[in-house]
Design an enzyme around this catalytic site. Structure first.
Site, PDB file in Angstrom:
ATOM      1  N   ARG A  92       0.828  -1.216   0.000  1.00 15.28           N
ATOM      2  CA  ARG A  92       0.000   0.000   0.000  1.00 15.28           C
ATOM      3  C   ARG A  92       0.857   1.259   0.000  1.00 15.28           C
ATOM      4  NH1 ARG A  92      -3.863  -0.685   4.858  1.00 15.28           N
ATOM      5  NH2 ARG A  92      -1.948  -1.580   5.633  1.00 15.28           N
ATOM      6  N   ASN A  94      -6.240  -2.892   1.532  1.00 17.42           N
ATOM      7  CA  ASN A  94      -6.174  -4.344   1.632  1.00 17.42           C
ATOM      8  C   ASN A  94      -7.580  -4.912   1.626  1.00 17.42           C
ATOM      9  OD1 ASN A  94      -3.391  -4.447   1.826  1.00 17.42           O
ATOM     10  ND2 ASN A  94      -3.354  -4.577   4.044  1.00 17.42           N
TER      11      ASN A  94
END
Length: 89
Positions: free
Chosen positions: A17, A35
């Site tokens: 990320r 996620n």
């Protein structure tokens, strides 16, 4: 251009990320990364065709700690307007 990406492989717990956020900010792509419960990473990206193409290549590569096995791409059809690129938790 508005696209959504589902990234599969070893992509959680490896800095994916942050890697995605950093590149998006660098090239001027708007949207977010998060996620997913199935272990994948979901990305929404808004930008010019050339930006999205570069971003897609970057997602396929992933950080050194990741192992990307598949990236599914679809048009992002929602009408949400983005002002930046963020990491969603």
């Amino acid at each position: 251009m508005k696209m959504q990406f589902s990234v599969y492989g070893r992509v959680q717990g490896v800095g994916f990320r942050y890697f995605t956020w950093r590149e998006a900010r660098k090239i001027g792509v708007l949207g977010y990364v998060k996620n997913m419960p199935d272990g994948s990473v979901y990305v929404v990206a808004v930008g010019k065709d050339t930006q999205i193409s570069h971003f897609y290549d970057y997602l396929r590569l992933g950080p050194k700690t990741a192992k990307v096995t598949e990236v599914l791409v679809q048009d992002y059809l929602a009408e949400h307007k983005f002002n930046d690129f963020s990491i969603k938790y």
